[in-house]
Design a protein around this motif. Structure first.
Motif, PDB file in Angstrom:
ATOM      1  N   ILE A 214       0.819  -1.209   0.000  1.00  0.00           N
ATOM      2  CA  ILE A 214       0.000   0.000   0.000  1.00  0.00           C
ATOM      3  C   ILE A 214       0.856   1.263   0.000  1.00  0.00           C
ATOM      4  N   TRP A 215       2.116   1.158   0.484  1.00  0.00           N
ATOM      5  CA  TRP A 215       2.968   2.340   0.604  1.00  0.00           C
ATOM      6  C   TRP A 215       3.798   2.616  -0.640  1.00  0.00           C
ATOM      7  N   ARG A 216       3.774   1.728  -1.587  1.00  0.00           N
ATOM      8  CA  ARG A 216       4.573   1.943  -2.791  1.00  0.00           C
ATOM      9  C   ARG A 216       4.042   3.145  -3.570  1.00  0.00           C
ATOM     10  N   GLY A 217       4.945   4.020  -3.923  1.00  0.00           N
ATOM     11  CA  GLY A 217       4.564   5.222  -4.653  1.00  0.00           C
ATOM     12  C   GLY A 217       4.021   6.327  -3.774  1.00  0.00           C
ATOM     13  N   ARG A 218       3.933   6.094  -2.469  1.00  0.00           N
ATOM     14  CA  ARG A 218       3.371   7.092  -1.550  1.00  0.00           C
ATOM     15  C   ARG A 218       4.396   7.609  -0.548  1.00  0.00           C
ATOM     16  N   LEU A 219       5.594   7.024  -0.538  1.00  0.00           N
ATOM     17  CA  LEU A 219       6.604   7.383   0.457  1.00  0.00           C
ATOM     18  C   LEU A 219       7.867   7.908  -0.204  1.00  0.00           C
ATOM     19  N   VAL A 220       8.552   8.784   0.532  1.00  0.00           N
ATOM     20  CA  VAL A 220       9.899   9.228   0.178  1.00  0.00           C
ATOM     21  C   VAL A 220      10.765   9.159   1.428  1.00  0.00           C
ATOM     22  N   LEU A 221      11.901   8.487   1.322  1.00  0.00           N
ATOM     23  CA  LEU A 221      12.893   8.508   2.402  1.00  0.00           C
ATOM     24  C   LEU A 221      13.927   9.574   2.058  1.00  0.00           C
ATOM     25  N   ALA A 222      13.924  10.668   2.809  1.00  0.00           N
ATOM     26  CA  ALA A 222      14.900  11.751   2.609  1.00  0.00           C
ATOM     27  C   ALA A 222      16.077  11.486   3.543  1.00  0.00           C
ATOM     28  N   GLN A 223      17.102  10.844   3.019  1.00  0.00           N
ATOM     29  CA  GLN A 223      18.256  10.443   3.819  1.00  0.00           C
ATOM     30  C   GLN A 223      19.467  11.314   3.497  1.00  0.00           C
ATOM     31  N   ARG A 224      20.023  11.935   4.552  1.00  0.00           N
ATOM     32  CA  ARG A 224      21.226  12.748   4.409  1.00  0.00           C
ATOM     33  C   ARG A 224      22.364  12.067   5.172  1.00  0.00           C
ATOM     34  N   CYS A 225      23.482  11.859   4.505  1.00  0.00           N
ATOM     35  CA  CYS A 225      24.644  11.230   5.128  1.00  0.00           C
ATOM     36  C   CYS A 225      25.753  12.267   5.301  1.00  0.00           C
ATOM     37  N   LEU A 226      26.174  12.464   6.532  1.00  0.00           N
ATOM     38  CA  LEU A 226      27.240  13.412   6.842  1.00  0.00           C
ATOM     39  C   LEU A 226      28.585  12.696   6.798  1.00  0.00           C
ATOM     40  N   ILE A 227      29.581  13.359   6.206  1.00  0.00           N
ATOM     41  CA  ILE A 227      30.906  12.764   6.052  1.00  0.00           C
ATOM     42  C   ILE A 227      31.917  13.688   6.744  1.00  0.00           C
ATOM     43  N   PRO A 228      32.154  13.503   8.044  1.00  0.00           N
ATOM     44  CA  PRO A 228      33.056  14.407   8.764  1.00  0.00           C
ATOM     45  C   PRO A 228      34.524  14.176   8.477  1.00  0.00           C
ATOM     46  N   GLY A 229      34.898  12.997   7.978  1.00  0.00           N
ATOM     47  CA  GLY A 229      36.302  12.708   7.704  1.00  0.00           C
ATOM     48  C   GLY A 229      37.076  12.259   8.913  1.00  0.00           C
ATOM     49  N   ALA A 230      36.378  11.976  10.027  1.00  0.00           N
ATOM     50  CA  ALA A 230      37.061  11.584  11.252  1.00  0.00           C
ATOM     51  C   ALA A 230      37.513  10.133  11.213  1.00  0.00           C
ATOM     52  N   ARG A 231      36.740   9.273  10.541  1.00  0.00           N
ATOM     53  CA  ARG A 231      37.081   7.852  10.441  1.00  0.00           C
ATOM     54  C   ARG A 231      36.966   7.441   8.973  1.00  0.00           C
ATOM     55  N   PRO A 232      37.970   7.779   8.184  1.00  0.00           N
ATOM     56  CA  PRO A 232      37.870   7.600   6.726  1.00  0.00           C
ATOM     57  C   PRO A 232      37.547   6.183   6.283  1.00  0.00           C
ATOM     58  N   ALA A 233      38.200   5.178   6.886  1.00  0.00           N
ATOM     59  CA  ALA A 233      37.961   3.800   6.452  1.00  0.00           C
ATOM     60  C   ALA A 233      36.521   3.389   6.716  1.00  0.00           C
ATOM     61  N   ASP A 234      36.018   3.707   7.908  1.00  0.00           N
ATOM     62  CA  ASP A 234      34.640   3.386   8.271  1.00  0.00           C
ATOM     63  C   ASP A 234      33.659   4.124   7.364  1.00  0.00           C
ATOM     64  N   GLU A 235      33.927   5.400   7.133  1.00  0.00           N
ATOM     65  CA  GLU A 235      33.030   6.192   6.298  1.00  0.00           C
ATOM     66  C   GLU A 235      32.998   5.669   4.862  1.00  0.00           C
ATOM     67  N   THR A 236      34.156   5.278   4.344  1.00  0.00           N
ATOM     68  CA  THR A 236      34.212   4.772   2.978  1.00  0.00           C
ATOM     69  C   THR A 236      33.405   3.489   2.830  1.00  0.00           C
ATOM     70  N   SER A 237      33.595   2.552   3.746  1.00  0.00           N
ATOM     71  CA  SER A 237      32.867   1.288   3.660  1.00  0.00           C
ATOM     72  C   SER A 237      31.379   1.480   3.888  1.00  0.00           C
ATOM     73  N   THR A 238      31.022   2.390   4.816  1.00  0.00           N
ATOM     74  CA  THR A 238      29.604   2.660   5.078  1.00  0.00           C
ATOM     75  C   THR A 238      28.941   3.271   3.854  1.00  0.00           C
ATOM     76  N   LEU A 239      29.583   4.251   3.246  1.00  0.00           N
ATOM     77  CA  LEU A 239      29.008   4.899   2.068  1.00  0.00           C
ATOM     78  C   LEU A 239      28.869   3.926   0.908  1.00  0.00           C
ATOM     79  N   ARG A 240      29.835   3.048   0.764  1.00  0.00           N
ATOM     80  CA  ARG A 240      29.756   2.059  -0.312  1.00  0.00           C
ATOM     81  C   ARG A 240      28.511   1.187  -0.133  1.00  0.00           C
ATOM     82  N   GLU A 241      28.268   0.747   1.090  1.00  0.00           N
ATOM     83  CA  GLU A 241      27.109  -0.097   1.350  1.00  0.00           C
ATOM     84  C   GLU A 241      25.804   0.675   1.204  1.00  0.00           C
TER      85      GLU A 241
END
Length: 466
Positions: A214-241
Motif C-alpha cells: 500500500i505504501w509503494r509510490g506514496r513514500l519518500v525517504l529523505a536520507q542525508r549522510c554526513l561525512i566528517p572525515g574523522a574515520r575515513p575507512a569506516d566512512e568509505t565502507s559505510t558509504l559504499r554499502e
C-alpha cells in the motif's frame, strides 16, 4: 604519505602502547594549560572521552602545589560507556577509570551508560557505590565522595526560533514541498559511519515497501549522510554499502522513493535541517550505538509550532535519545521486519495519538537548553559530601565549632588538608541525606509477603534511586 596512512589505519592491538602514550601526551598538554590558569575555589569542567585522565593530572598538580584539592571538577561523557565485559579488554582501562574518578562529579546522558560505568568501577577497581537522598549516586574513592549523575540536554529555543522565522527556511521548505508533492516523507540525518545503523534503516524501508504494498509510490525517504572525515575507512565502507542499498531500492520501487544526499562535514546547516523537519512526517534514528544526538529533539521542536502537524520520532533502543523521549516509537534496528512494522504503525497512526506523543516530550524539548543543563550539574556538585579517608564517628561529631580552614574550604577558598579529621557537609541536602540514612526504616519482608498472599489484585510501585 601521512594522508594515506590516515585513510588505511585500523585497529591493531600491537600499537596500543604508542596510541596510549599519545593520548597521555595530549592530556598532559591540557593539564599544563589548565593549571597555569587555575586558582583555589575554581570549578573545572572537562568534556568527553578525549580528556578522561585530565582530572587526575590536575589533582596531582594540586597535591604538589597546595597539599590538597583546591578546585572542584566536573567530567561529563557525551558518548556511550560500554559494558564491563568490553571495557575490561582495554589494557589502559584502569587508568581511564582512575582519571575520571578524580573528578567530583561524573556525568552521563542516560542511566544505562552510568550503570555500565559503575559496573566497570566495581569490577576493575573494587569500588562500590551507594544511593544518596534525592536519587543521587555516590562512590567512595580515596577518602572522597564522587557523585555520578545523569542529565540530558535539549535544543536552544532562541536560536531555533530565530532560524524558523527566517525566510531561507521558508524558501527551502517550499522547494521540498514542491519536490515531494503529496508523498509522505521519512527523514534521516546520520553520520556515515557503521554505528549510525543507516544500513538497517534502508533495509527496514525496503522491507516496508516489500511487505506493505500500500505504501509503494506514496513514500519518500529523505536520507542525508554526513561525512566528517574523522574515520575515513569506516566512512568509505559505510558509504559504499549505503549507495548500493539506495540503488537497489530505487531500482525496485522507483527513483523518487529515496531522496539521498551526501554532505561533507559534521553537520547539516540549520536552514536545511529545519526545512527538512517541517517537510517530514517521520524521523528515524537507527543507530546501533549513540551518545548525544540533538537532531530528534530539534525535529520535535521544529514541528511544535501551531501550523505544523505532529511528527513521529522512531528511535533505536540503543540510542541515548530513546531514553529521553517518552513519545518516540522504539525499534531494535537489527530486527528489520520488526522495524518495518513499527514504521507502518507510525505511518497509520491517528492524529490524536500523534498529538499525545508530541505532548509527552514537549516540556523537556522546549525547556532544557544547555544553560539549564549546566545549572543542574553544578547544583548536583554542591550536593557532594566530602569525607576525609580516615574519618571516624568521634571526629565527625567534633565539638560543633568550625576551624578557620574548614570555613575557608566551605567558602571555596582553600584545600582540605589530610590532617583535618572533620566531616564537611557541603549543602543542606547532603545533611538531609545523612539524617535520612540514620532514620531509614527497612522493609518488613514478612509483612509484604503476607499482604501479597492475602490479595488477588496487586499494584507494585517501585521507586528509582531514592
Amino acid at each position: 604519505g601521512g594522508a594515506k596512512e590516515r585513510r588505511t589505519v585500523g585497529w591493531d592491538q600491537r600499537r596500543i602502547g604508542g596510541w596510549w602514550d599519545a593520548y597521555l601526551s595530549v592530556n598532559r598538554s591540557f593539564a599544563d594549560a589548565v593549571t597555569a590558569m587555575l586558582k583555589p575555589g575554581d570549578i573545572l569542567w572537562i568534556h568527553d572521552y578525549h580528556l578522561s585522565v585530565l582530572p587526575n593530572l590536575v589533582t596531582d598538580w594540586e597535591n604538589l602545589e597546595y597539599g590538597g584539592q583546591v578546585t572542584k571538577k566536573v567530567f561529563f561523557l557525551h558518548i556511550p560507556f560500554c559494558s564491563s565485559v568490553v571495557f575490561k579488554e582495554l589494557e589502559c582501562g584502569g587508568d581511564v577509570l582512575e582519571g575520571m574518578l578524580s573528578a567530583d562529579v561524573i556525568g552521563f546522558h542516560t542511566f544505562d551508560y552510568a550503570r555500565h560505568f559503575l559496573s566497570c568501577v566495581k569490577r576493575l577497581l573494587g569500588v562500590g557505590y551507594e544511593s544518596l537522598a534525592g536519587g543521587l549516586i555516590g562512590l567512595r574513592y580515596r577518602g572522597r565522595t564522587v557523585l555520578v549523575t545523569m542529565h540530558s540536554v535539549s535544543v536552544e529555543p532562541v536560536a531555533v526560533d530565530r532560524a524558523l522565522a527566517s525566510s531561507p527556511v521558508e524558501d527551502r521548505l517550499g522547494r521540498y514541498r514542491a519536490k515531494y508533492r503529496d508523498a509522505t516523507v521519512i527523514a534521516g540525518v546520520d553520520v556515515a559511519q557503521s554505528l549510525s545503523g543507516i544500513r538497517y534503516k534502508l533495509l527496514a524501508y525496503e522491507e516496508l515497501l516489500d511487505g506493505y504494498p500500500i505504501w509503494r509510490g506514496r513514500l519518500v525517504l529523505a536520507q542525508r549522510c554526513l561525512i566528517p572525515g574523522a574515520r575515513p575507512a569506516d566512512e568509505t565502507s559505510t558509504l559504499r554499502e549505503v549507495r548500493s542499498l539506495v540503488k537497489r531500492i530505487r531500482r525496485k520501487f522507483g527513483d523518487l522513493t529515496v531522496d539521498y544526499e551526501e554532505i561533507h562535514g559534521s553537520s547539516l546547516p540549520i536552514v536545511e535541517r529545519l526545512a527538512l523537519w517541517r517537510a517530514s512526517d517521520l524521523m528515524v534514528v537507527s543507530a546501533v550505538r549513540e551518545g548525544l544526538n540533538l537532531l530528534p529533539l530539534e525535529y520535535i521542536y521544529a514541528r511544535e509550532k501551531p501550523h505544523s502537524a505532529p511528527g513521529i520520532t522512531v528511535a533505536s533502543e540503543f540510542s541515548a535519545v530513546c531514553s529521553e523521549l517518552n513519545g518516540a516509537l522504539r525499534i531494535n534496528p537489527f530486527d528489520v521486519p520488526g522495524t518495518a512494522s513499527v514504521l507502518d504503525k507510525a505511518l497509520t497512526m491517528d492524529p490524536q495519538e500523534r498529538e499525545g506523543r508530541r505532548q509527552r516530550d514537549l516540556d523537556f524539548v522546549t525547556s532544557s537548553p544547555s544553560s539549564k543543563w549546566a545549572e543542574k550539574i553544578l547544583r548536583d556538585m554542591k550536593e557532594v559530601t566530602l569525607y576525609d579517608r580516615d574519618d571516624d564517628d568521634s571526629d565527625a561529631e567534633g565539638d560543633g565549632n568550625n576551624s578557620d580552614d574548614e570555613m575557608d574550604y566551605l567558602n571555596g577558598g582553600g584545600a582540605m588538608l589530610p590532617r583535618e579529621k572533620k566531616k564537611v557537609i557541603d549543602s543542606t541536602s547532603a545533611f538531609l541525606a545523612r539524617e535520612t540514612a540514620l532514620n531509614f526504616s527497612h522493609l518488613d519482608g514478612d509483612a509484604v509477603m503476607q499482604a501479597y498472599h492475602k490479595t488477588s489484585r496487586r499494584v507494585l510501585v517501585l521507586d528509582f534511586n531514592g
